[in-house]
Motif scaffolding. Structure first.
Motif, PDB file in Angstrom:
ATOM      1  N   THR A  73       0.885  -1.146  -0.093  1.00 22.49           N
ATOM      2  CA  THR A  73       0.048  -0.108   0.130  1.00 22.49           C
ATOM      3  C   THR A  73       0.755   1.464   0.027  1.00 22.49           C
ATOM      4  N   GLN A  74       0.652   2.170  -1.006  1.00 21.98           N
ATOM      5  CA  GLN A  74       1.469   3.393  -0.918  1.00 21.98           C
ATOM      6  C   GLN A  74       0.425   4.466  -0.922  1.00 21.98           C
ATOM      7  N   VAL A  75       0.526   5.627  -0.358  1.00 24.21           N
ATOM      8  CA  VAL A  75      -0.144   6.740  -0.322  1.00 24.21           C
ATOM      9  C   VAL A  75       0.255   7.594  -1.266  1.00 24.21           C
ATOM     10  N   GLU A  76      -0.542   8.084  -2.165  1.00 21.21           N
ATOM     11  CA  GLU A  76      -0.149   8.975  -3.237  1.00 21.21           C
ATOM     12  C   GLU A  76       0.091  10.210  -2.988  1.00 21.21           C
ATOM     13  N   PRO A  77       1.297  10.859  -3.413  1.00 18.18           N
ATOM     14  CA  PRO A  77       1.480  11.994  -2.962  1.00 18.18           C
ATOM     15  C   PRO A  77       0.626  13.271  -3.507  1.00 18.18           C
ATOM     16  N   LEU A  78       0.416  14.380  -3.036  1.00 15.11           N
ATOM     17  CA  LEU A  78      -0.308  15.372  -3.393  1.00 15.11           C
ATOM     18  C   LEU A  78       0.345  16.116  -4.704  1.00 15.11           C
ATOM     19  N   GLY A  79       1.631  16.013  -5.060  1.00 12.86           N
ATOM     20  CA  GLY A  79       2.272  16.470  -6.072  1.00 12.86           C
ATOM     21  C   GLY A  79       3.346  15.711  -6.401  1.00 12.86           C
ATOM     22  N   PRO A  80       4.218  16.117  -7.403  1.00 15.84           N
ATOM     23  CA  PRO A  80       5.532  15.399  -7.805  1.00 15.84           C
ATOM     24  C   PRO A  80       6.680  15.818  -6.989  1.00 15.84           C
ATOM     25  N   ASN A  81       6.633  17.099  -6.218  1.00  8.97           N
ATOM     26  CA  ASN A  81       8.039  17.386  -5.843  1.00  8.97           C
ATOM     27  C   ASN A  81       8.217  16.316  -4.673  1.00  8.97           C
ATOM     28  N   GLY A 433      -2.770  13.623  13.421  1.00  8.25           N
ATOM     29  CA  GLY A 433      -3.802  13.819  12.578  1.00  8.25           C
ATOM     30  C   GLY A 433      -3.070  14.750  11.407  1.00  8.25           C
ATOM     31  N   LYS A 434      -2.260  15.795  11.716  1.00  8.54           N
ATOM     32  CA  LYS A 434      -1.783  16.728  10.771  1.00  8.54           C
ATOM     33  C   LYS A 434      -0.927  16.275  10.058  1.00  8.54           C
ATOM     34  N   THR A 435      -0.201  14.999  10.413  1.00  7.52           N
ATOM     35  CA  THR A 435       0.550  14.272   9.536  1.00  7.52           C
ATOM     36  C   THR A 435      -0.175  13.733   8.237  1.00  7.52           C
ATOM     37  N   ILE A 436      -1.362  13.271   8.545  1.00 10.57           N
ATOM     38  CA  ILE A 436      -2.286  12.698   7.472  1.00 10.57           C
ATOM     39  C   ILE A 436      -2.517  13.924   6.408  1.00 10.57           C
ATOM     40  N   GLY A 437      -3.009  14.681   6.949  1.00 10.86           N
ATOM     41  CA  GLY A 437      -3.686  16.028   6.192  1.00 10.86           C
ATOM     42  C   GLY A 437      -4.603  15.705   5.235  1.00 10.86           C
ATOM     43  N   ASP A 438      -4.168  16.078   4.026  1.00  9.06           N
ATOM     44  CA  ASP A 438      -5.375  15.941   2.935  1.00  9.06           C
ATOM     45  C   ASP A 438      -5.180  14.569   1.903  1.00  9.06           C
ATOM     46  N   HIS A 439      -4.133  13.909   2.482  1.00  4.10           N
ATOM     47  CA  HIS A 439      -3.879  12.453   1.802  1.00  4.10           C
ATOM     48  C   HIS A 439      -5.321  11.579   2.022  1.00  4.10           C
ATOM     49  N   ARG A 440      -5.633  11.206   0.916  1.00  3.48           N
ATOM     50  CA  ARG A 440      -6.880  10.149   0.932  1.00  3.48           C
ATOM     51  C   ARG A 440      -6.587   9.011  -0.177  1.00  3.48           C
TER      52      ARG A 440
END
Length: 604
Positions: A73-81, A433-440
């Motif tokens: 399982t990999q959590v997809e990043p919010l951007g490529p940086n 919870g802040k570590t998770i942020g908007d990652h879904r």
């Protein structure tokens, strides 16, 4: 938004009656899992019941194929940086911590077994605790307790879910903070919300068990939630979670007309029952053949009194009555080919589950069962497994999305190791919870069925990285590393440690030597011009002296002076470095102009 309790309970009872046959079938399959099978009502009590666990073996085989080699399982990043990738990795660590805290990996395996046995796997997400102690959890659900309303003609989603189960009276009192006697039991309301697995012919359990069990009904929609416990509405209002209906339903095999799936064992149960009957009868016949039975035809009515007297006193059985005779019941021939029938039924049962002898036993008795020949035998299994994995990928993405959504509002989750933090002297990284942020969004990858699948995939990923079309991060991620950034940090640390990477240190030393030589050659024209040397400046300075320090050379070129510290000077008094001294010496050697010391030096 509140719901109408009376209307919702009426709808629940209607759906429960509608699914009565389904629940009865589930109860029979659960009994088969426990090696409890159906037998003919006139089965002789003298015949021993021999069972062959065909259903259980098929379920375990399918569950092992699906979950035995696991998934990544990999959590997809919010951007490529790169910083965004690091943040996604931290969110992935938080997700893993949430799964471990609620024993989620055991729930995944249990749900895979239930899906193969009953046709549907499912999970329920929820939160426990309050404030900073709140944490997100999930657990496997029982498919027969679930009644889902599909969304229009889309059978992959639900608009309403009824979930019914029972609690012990003491557990209900502790969970809902009410006196134990304040709840109505199943016996009080004449309603049984949990299937009776012990005997389907009874319409209710024992009165004592009914008195202990408190029925619970949960009604969920995307906006509303109602909780009914023991005849009392505990909660009725808005959905407390922001992720919609907190249930994930994963069909084992798509039924094409229901949100639920089809089991691997539905058609296998009847085959298993008949196989048990034949196996038991065959066993009984073999025992009768080895120990023949004496049959007394025309025995008198008081035969029960005669036999003990004859056996005890060694008398003779009176057979002089009309029509009376004695004979042994034994088999003088082979009779029906029961063994062949047993093999045929076993083969038919294995074929019904989508398996074959090789995938069933995992053993091959022929030397040709290797390479492509071996893969052909798993073709049906691979096609079935691929369809199941796609259903599970969709379901797991939904499940982890809910966990990440619920976990984003939590306090501290866990403290995990981090190579970068450890190198700075920190003990680890604190996740919250802040570590998770908007990652879904997550990416699910199942391991291949055949061992060569993993080797081929790994070789392909390494080739892409070697060709320069894929980054090291993506390569590690596709290879199944849980945390690529941590692995890259470890690689950097090992590269800087010459004790761990002596070959890299030697390569770095050789590179520095080559760079020094190149810089020296580049300085040759400038040094030669300073000395006034004419002619070709591309001089061959000869091989490097090994093990000799140039500063300790005692041979001074003619025309040059030396100081006490060994430095070399020209006739103008200018000091020459090691390279200038060597150039002068080699120039003199090439011109054959090395006179004796008595004749004086050579002037330029």
């Amino acid at each position: 938004m509140t719901l109408d309790p009376k209307r919702e309970l009426e709808e629940f009872r209607a759906r429960k009656r509608e699914n009565l046959i389904r629940n009865q079938g589930h109860a029979l399959l659960r009994k088969a899992w426990e090696d409890i099978y159906s037998w003919p009502p006139d089965w002789s009590p003298y015949k021993e019941k021999i069972t062959y666990p065909l259903v259980k073996k098929a379920v375990l085989t399918h569950a092992n194929f699906l979950m035995g080699r696991g998934f990544t399982t990999q959590v997809e990043p919010l951007g490529p940086n790169p910083p965004q990738r690091v943040e996604a990795q931290q969110a992935e660590k938080a997700l893993f911590a949430l799964v471990e805290r609620c024993a989620g990996f055991r729930s995944l395996w249990r749900s895979a077994v239930l899906g193969s046995l009953l046709g549907t796997s499912g999970f329920k997400c929820y939160t426990v605790g309050e404030g900073s102690e709140m944490r997100a959890c999930f657990s496997a659900i029982q498919p027969e307790f679930l009644y889902a309303v599909p969304k229009g003609d889309d059978y992959t989603d639900a608009v309403k879910v009824f979930y019914a189960y029972s609690l012990d009276r003491l557990e209900a009192a502790e969970r809902y903070n009410r006196p134990p006697d304040s709840f109505k039991s199943e016996r009080d309301i004449s309603q049984q919300d949990r299937a009776d697995y012990l005997d389907l012919r009874t319409t209710s359990a024992s009165p004592l068990l009914q008195e202990r069990r408190i029925p619970v009904v949960e009604v969920w929609t995307h906006d509303s939630y109602m909780l009914w416990v023991g005849g009392e509405v505990i909660s009725n209002g808005d959905n407390p979670y922001g992720c919609g209906i907190p249930f994930v339903i994963i069909p084992n095999i798509d039924s094409l007309k229901s949100i639920e799936g089809l089991p691997d064992t539905k058609a296998l149960l009847d085959i298993n029952n008949h196989l048990n009957w034949l196996l038991s009868s065959h066993f009984y016949n073999v025992l009768r053949y080895l120990d023949p039975t004496l049959i007394w035809y025309g025995a008198p009515a008081n035969v029960a009194d005669i036999i003990p007297d004859i056996v005890g006193g060694g008398g003779v059985i009176p057979a002089n009555r009309p029509g009376a005779k004695l004979e042994y019941l034994q088999y003088l021939g082979q009779g029906p080919d029961i063994s062949d029938l047993l093999d045929r039924m076993r083969a038919a049962g294995i074929d019904m589950t989508g398996l074959n002898d090789l995938s069933w036993s995992g053993q091959s008795g022929a030397s040709i069962q290797t390479g492509p020949s071996l893969e052909v035998n798993f073709t049906n299994v691979q096609s079935t497994l691929a369809a199941k994995q796609e259903n599970w990928k969709v379901g797991l993405r939904q499940l982890f999305k809910m966990l990440l959504s619920l976990g984003s509002g939590m306090g501290d989750i866990a403290v995990v190791d981090d190579p970068a933090a450890t190198s700075r002297g920190a003990r680890g990284v604190r996740l919250n919870g802040k570590t998770i942020g908007d990652h879904r969004v997550t990416k699910i990858t199942f391991a291949g069925l055949m061992p060569k699948d993993d080797a081929t995939a790994a070789h392909f990923e390494l080739e892409k990285h070697g060709a320069g079309v894929q980054s090291m991060w993506t390569t590690l991620e596709n290879l199944g590393f849980d945390f690529p950034q941590d692995e890259l940090d470890r690689i950097r640390q090992e590269t800087q440690d010459s004790g761990l990477k002596p070959d890299v240190d030697a390569m770095r030393t050789r590179a520095q030597a080559m760079m020094t030589t190149a810089q020296a050659k580049a300085q040759q024209p400038e040094l030669a011009g300073d000395q006034g040397v004419e002619g070709d400046l591309d001089l061959d300075i000869g091989p490097q002296p090994e093990g000799e320090d140039l500063a300790n050379l005692t041979d001074t070129p003619p025309g040059f002076g030396t100081a006490e510290d060994g430095a070399v000077f020209d006739d103008g008094g200018r000091e020459l470095g090691d390279l200038g001294a060597r150039l002068a010496r080699n120039r003199a050697q090439q011109l054959n102009e090395l006179p004796d010391e008595e004749e004086g030096g050579l002037g330029f």
